[in-house]
Design an enzyme around this catalytic site. Structure first.
Site, short mmCIF file in Angstrom:
data_model
loop_
_atom_site.label_atom_id
_atom_site.label_comp_id
_atom_site.label_asym_id
_atom_site.label_seq_id
_atom_site.Cartn_x
_atom_site.Cartn_y
_atom_site.Cartn_z
N ALA A 66 -2.25 6.36 -1.91
CA ALA A 66 -2.30 7.61 -3.04
C ALA A 66 -3.41 8.59 -2.59
CB ALA A 66 -2.78 6.81 -4.28
N GLY A 105 -0.72 2.76 -1.74
CA GLY A 105 0.84 3.33 -2.28
C GLY A 105 1.96 3.45 -1.19
N GLU A 108 3.21 0.17 -0.89
CA GLU A 108 4.04 0.05 -2.31
C GLU A 108 5.49 1.04 -1.78
OE1 GLU A 108 0.46 1.00 -4.62
OE2 GLU A 108 1.07 -0.80 -5.84
N GLU A 128 -6.66 -1.42 -1.39
CA GLU A 128 -7.17 -0.83 -2.78
C GLU A 128 -8.56 -1.39 -3.39
OE1 GLU A 128 -4.03 -1.21 -2.18
OE2 GLU A 128 -2.85 0.28 -3.15
C1 3H9 Z 1 -3.39 3.91 -3.76
O1 3H9 Z 1 -2.81 3.87 -2.91
C2 3H9 Z 1 -3.34 3.47 -5.07
C3 3H9 Z 1 -2.17 3.15 -5.35
O2 3H9 Z 1 -1.99 1.67 -5.09
C4 3H9 Z 1 -1.60 3.15 -7.10
C5 3H9 Z 1 -1.62 4.72 -7.27
C6 3H9 Z 1 -1.13 4.50 -8.74
N1 3H9 Z 1 -6.45 10.19 0.10
O3 3H9 Z 1 -10.62 7.58 7.44
P1 3H9 Z 1 -10.38 9.16 8.26
C7 3H9 Z 1 -8.87 11.38 4.34
S1 3H9 Z 1 -5.46 3.80 -3.27
C8 3H9 Z 1 -6.99 11.30 0.30
O4 3H9 Z 1 -11.75 9.76 8.51
P2 3H9 Z 1 -9.30 7.46 10.41
C9 3H9 Z 1 -10.28 11.05 4.90
O5 3H9 Z 1 -11.18 11.50 3.48
C10 3H9 Z 1 -5.18 4.49 -1.52
N2 3H9 Z 1 -7.62 11.53 1.50
O6 3H9 Z 1 -9.49 8.52 9.29
C11 3H9 Z 1 -10.60 12.12 5.85
O7 3H9 Z 1 -10.79 13.50 5.30
P3 3H9 Z 1 -11.81 14.39 5.95
C12 3H9 Z 1 -4.99 3.15 -0.76
C13 3H9 Z 1 -7.69 10.49 2.40
O8 3H9 Z 1 -8.06 8.04 11.09
C14 3H9 Z 1 -9.05 12.23 6.52
O9 3H9 Z 1 -8.22 11.70 5.38
N3 3H9 Z 1 -5.28 3.72 0.83
C15 3H9 Z 1 -6.84 9.37 2.38
O10 3H9 Z 1 -10.40 6.90 10.76
C16 3H9 Z 1 -9.21 11.34 7.57
O11 3H9 Z 1 -9.31 9.83 7.27
C17 3H9 Z 1 -6.42 3.49 1.34
O12 3H9 Z 1 -7.45 3.06 0.87
C18 3H9 Z 1 -6.22 9.06 0.78
N4 3H9 Z 1 -5.67 8.10 0.63
O13 3H9 Z 1 -8.59 6.38 9.25
C19 3H9 Z 1 -6.59 4.10 2.76
N5 3H9 Z 1 -7.16 8.49 3.21
O14 3H9 Z 1 -11.34 14.56 7.32
C20 3H9 Z 1 -7.72 4.92 2.79
C21 3H9 Z 1 -7.74 9.08 4.19
O15 3H9 Z 1 -11.89 15.50 5.24
N6 3H9 Z 1 -7.72 5.54 4.31
N7 3H9 Z 1 -8.13 10.29 3.67
O16 3H9 Z 1 -13.14 13.62 6.13
C22 3H9 Z 1 -8.07 4.83 5.34
O17 3H9 Z 1 -8.33 3.72 5.49
C23 3H9 Z 1 -8.18 5.56 6.73
O18 3H9 Z 1 -8.35 7.04 6.20
C24 3H9 Z 1 -6.94 5.52 7.45
C25 3H9 Z 1 -7.39 6.57 8.64
C26 3H9 Z 1 -7.13 4.16 8.02
C27 3H9 Z 1 -5.86 5.88 6.81
#
Ligand code: 3H9
Length: 691
Positions: A66, A105, A108, A128
């Site tokens: 999400a 998400g 999901e 999450e």
């Molecule tokens: C969810 O899904 C809830 C659902 O179950 C239910 C809903 C109803 N959203 O980490 P990076 C941005 S909760 C917005 O440096 P990497 C991040 O801030 C979500 N922004 O890159 C950064 O911005 P900036 C569950 C996001 O290559 C840029 O993207 N998912 C999101 O080292 C690059 O990120 C997670 O918890 C996001 N979801 O790693 C996954 N994700 O460049 C969270 C990233 O401006 N994300 N950004 O600083 C991660 O674990 C890592 O970002 C990922 C890439 C492994 C994907």
């Protein structure tokens, strides 16, 4: 190809409706993606030319979850549930084509499809829990139905993703592809449509739930496994309850339970704190005023001076990522000891199965020992890690200035000393930087990157990105005594000593901080670090400081078996009457009257002292932003992440309340230590928060 929204395109190829998502950088499920997916799926139902639907992502990854930036303002319709229900109810087979990461998400969404096709480098997970929430779009109900309850509990409570091979073995991925993902997934979808018949829906599966129905102890075991790690956190327990619901309730009821628990977590302070921290961590790597145009210096070979605990740990960081490193010591014996400790550390990791014997040899092979400083002449980065003595450090930097190649970065691991003074002994202060590792340096994630008055921009940029390369979380700090972390810690230590003098039992002080969520309180922490850090016989004042008295007795903390506490054979602390008596005697000698002190006052004084010092650090520009201080405290000092860090915590209390309390303690104690930071006063009076 038709653009359904600015983030989703629709095209029909070979009878397959391809929904292409494009929402850089990580294809998060922002409003435009949700709306596009929903409309695309609906359109495909009506489209006579379509017999299957493929969800494919442009860019570096499949959907990473999400859009966390939408959480604070609430999500606009359509919600993810509505989108996933439409996918789940599709009359035509649905396929997710996965590359990069399918997280939260994102996974999901994939689980709502009939089939999942992936490249062999993907990672799939439900992280999450790390954001203080739970997979709220059916993840807790669907994942156990595919991978089994035990595995799902592990994935959901740790948040750690699994790789493609395991995902394939577990049936989470139906087919692994080696070549062109889009083309192969398209062919897969076409074939499934041609095969006809019923297409499997995860929600209908029951087989993988049965073992847990037969053995409900599985949940007690899961709770036991995470008990230590999850202390104080709400989300892990809520996640387990959802998986229990998957096992014990029909699918739709389970979804309702999940939704209810999701909302409870989402509206609570822990989720807000953990989500704040997610962005804080990423923000910390950004350096104001140093842009893309500044080139980094290449770092291919590193030198470390000092093979003690710190130097050895630092060297391991390089070897762990394949960078050759030379460690220099003054005596063969010390060098041998240092290299021996490194080998032992690696061997212990191998015993736990986390390294192979070959990896141990490979890493040890990357670390060369030497007794000659000259051997560092060809290093791109040299890190001095000797004990905290300015004269010794100055001598080393004088020598480095003579021998290091032009352009080499000269770094000091000092934890408190003035980097500018160190840089001043060289003819190249622009090449000098602080790299303050935290002990044990091979384990702790935090690195304070210290910017001296003259440090060049490219050196700062290189330091920050080098930190990332060795898998540290770097925070840029300025020069002052103790930089950000230790300076704030000194304030807390001062208060803890004062509290003990005023009548708060030291073990109670520790217990209150432990209950707040820290791994240990200030007295246990001092015992762990060694009471003799920074202590000198010549300046010792045993009549004024209990710590000095203990040092003079040779009771230096854990390493000598006793300090503030006694330590049993398992290194567990046992409170000592002697420490309480020493505080009583010192109070009398200083004329401090002991009194009953409430838990609230103890906790206030420990935490507010940190916040007030943090405000001063910000005001002086020692930290770039308040959230950087939070990152330092969570990664360097065990501040519980579910409370976001000291500055976020202050914001959550309200700065007006914080200021009121600080003024109260100023008046109560009459100690100028409590003079509020003018910056804090300004923000509080303007009704603002730390940004
Ligand atoms: C969810 O899904 C809830 C659902 O179950 C239910 C809903 C109803 N959203 O980490 P990076 C941005 S909760 C917005 O440096 P990497 C991040 O801030 C979500 N922004 O890159 C950064 O911005 P900036 C569950 C996001 O290559 C840029 O993207 N998912 C999101 O080292 C690059 O990120 C997670 O918890 C996001 N979801 O790693 C996954 N994700 O460049 C969270 C990233 O401006 N994300 N950004 O600083 C991660 O674990 C890592 O970002 C990922 C890439 C492994 C994907």
């Amino acid at each position: 190809m038709v653009a359904i929204t600015n983030m989703v395109d629709y095209a029909v190829e070979d009878g397959v409706a391809v929904l292409t998502l494009n929402n850089p950088p990580v294809n998060a499920l922002s409003h435009g993606v949700r709306a596009g997916l929903l409309q695309g799926v609906e359109k495909a139902q009506q489209d006579q030319a379509v017999s299957a639907i493929l969800i494919y992502c442009e860019g570096r990854t499949f959907i990473a979850g999400a859009d966390i930036t939408e959480f604070s303002s609430g999500m606009k319709e359509p919600g993810l549930h509505q989108v996933l229900t439409a996918i789940d109810n599709s009359a035509k087979p649905t396929v997710a084509a996965i590359h990069g990461t399918a997280l939260g998400g994102g996974l999901e969404t994939a689980l709502s499809c009939n089939y999942r096709v992936a490249v062999s480098t993907v990672k799939c997970g439900l992280p999450e829990v790390n954001l203080g929430i739970l997979p709220g779009a059916g993840g807790t109900q669907r994942l156990p139905r595919v991978v089994g309850v035990e595995k799902a509990l592990q994935m959901i409570t740790t948040g750690v993703p699994i790789g493609a091979v395991e995902a394939h073995q577990l049936g989470l991925v139906d087919a692994l592809v080696e070549g062109d993902l889009r083309a192969e997934a398209l062919a897969f979808a076409k074939q499934k449509a041609a095969e006809g018949g019923e297409h499997p829906r995860v929600r209908d599966r029951e087989d993988k739930l049965q073992p847990a129905r037969d053995n409900p102890e599985i949940f007690a075991m899961a709770r036991q496994m995470i008990a230590k790690r999850a202390r104080g956190f709400l989300a892990p327990e809520y996640n387990i309850r959802c998986v229990e619901a998957a096992v014990n309730q029909p699918f739709d009821e389970g979804l309702n339970t999940e939704g209810k628990l999701f909302m409870e977590l989402m509206s609570g302070p822990q989720a807000r704190s953990q989500q704040h921290f997610f962005f804080a961590e990423r923000e910390a790597s950004k350096i104001a005023g140093i842009g893309k145009e500044v080139a980094e210096r290449p770092i291919n070979k590193v030198g470390v001076i000092g093979a003690g605990l710190m130097g050895g740990g630092i060297a391991m960081n390089m070897a762990n990522v394949g960078i050759p490193v030379t460690i220099v010591e003054t005596k063969q014996e010390a060098l041998d000891r240092g290299l021996g400790v490194i080998r032992k550390n690696y061997e212990n990791t191998a015993k736990k199965g986390r390294l192979s014997p070959e990896q141990v040899e490979q890493r040890c092979g990357l670390i060369q020992g030497s007794l000659a400083l000259d051997d560092l002449a060809d290093c791109d980065l040299i890190i001095e890690a000797v004990f905290e003595n300015m004269a010794v450090k100055k001598q080393i930097f004088t020598n480095l200035d003579k021998l290091a190649k032009p352009g080499a970065i000269l770094a000091s691991n000092t934890s408190a000393l003035d980097l500018n003074d160190i840089a001043a002994v060289t003819s190249r202060p622009e090449d000098v930087i602080g790299l303050h590792f935290f002990s044990p340096a091979n384990v702790m994630k935090l690195l304070e990157v210290v910017r001296g008055d003259k440090t060049a921009d490219d050196v700062i940029k290189t330091g920050m990105s080098f930190a990332k390369r060795i898998k540290k979380v770097a925070v840029l700090v300025g020069v002052c005594f103790g930089f950000v972390g230790n300076r704030i810690l000194f304030s807390r230590q001062y208060q803890s000593d004062k509290l003990a003098l005023e009548g708060a039992n030291y073990a109670r002080v520790d217990k209150l901080l432990y209950d707040f969520g820290f791994p240990m309180g200030p007295f246990q922490m001092a015992d762990l670090a060694g009471l003799d850090i920074g202590w000198l016989k010549e300046t010792s004042k045993p009549d004024l400081f209990v710590k000095d008295r203990l040092c003079e007795m040779g009771e230096l903390g854990q390493k000598t078996g006793s300090g503030y506490y006694d330590y049993d054979e398992k290194r567990r602390p046992v409170p000592r009457q002697q420490t309480t008596d020493f505080y009583l005697e010192t109070s009398k000698a200083l004329g401090v009257e002991q009194r009953d002190i409430s838990d609230e006052e103890i906790l206030d004084r420990l935490l507010l002292s940190m916040i007030n010092e943090g405000a001063k650090v910000l005001d002086e520009g020692i930290a770039q932003r308040a959230s950087d201080i939070d990152v330092v405290y969570v990664y360097g000092y065990g501040w519980p992440v579910y409370r976001g860090g000291p500055m976020h915590y202050a914001n959550s209390l309200g700065l007006d309340k914080v200021l009121e309390k600080i003024r109260h303690y100023h008046q109560l104690t009459g100690d100028d230590f409590w003079a509020p930071s003018p910056y804090l006063v300004k923000l509080a009076e303007q009704g603002e928060s730390f940004k």
